[in-house]
Write an enzyme that holds these catalytic residues in place. Sequence first.
Site: not given
Length: 217
Positions: A83, A93, A146, A169
């Site tokens: 990342e 979500r 995260c 990830h």
Amino acid sequence: MSRVPRILLAGFEPFGADPTNPSWDAVAPLQGACIGGHRVETRCLPVAFETALTALRQALDAVRPRLLLCVGLAGGREGLSLERVAINVIDARIADNLGAQPVDAPVVEGGPAAYFSRLPIKAMRAALQAQGLPAHISQTAGTYVCNQVFYGACHLLRRRRGVRAGFIHVPYSPELAATHPGQFALPVDVATQALRICLEVALDTSEDLVLAGGAEH
């Protein structure tokens, strides 16, 4: 006697309907490992907006690492996602493990819009690919726990000189991929090997490689 320098390596507990979390499964075997003269200390973070950063802060205070690498699950991605950036937004979500589902909330009220990884992500990618491991630079860590932890880690460490932080990830394990048909899978022991390589590179590399790693979309 001088204190052995330490690495803090953190994964996450299971969340949603999944019984395991490959991020923690890949991190846990590295507890106590010696990498580049540093001792690895591992922690399993809660998937909960209310408590994740508190747990991370407590771990940082206890371990006092020279390097922090947090690892999360991104099911559906093909390989390890190194990342690049954490953003100051929470937009969940799905609910977290405590039932909270914040929408359009800041990670840190009044904080900067984003933080960039301080790890040599392109050198890490090159080392992983040289070993035949699937890896890419990711331009988004999402807007779930995260990203909250990635942003929060960078914010907590912004005034701690010499301490670098980043986020990776990992994809589904084969066991989880079996319940998510058609998704890429990476064995947990391979993910553990990849994390070790990333830590070795991070310790050995002060300036990242200048290689293309952007995205068109």
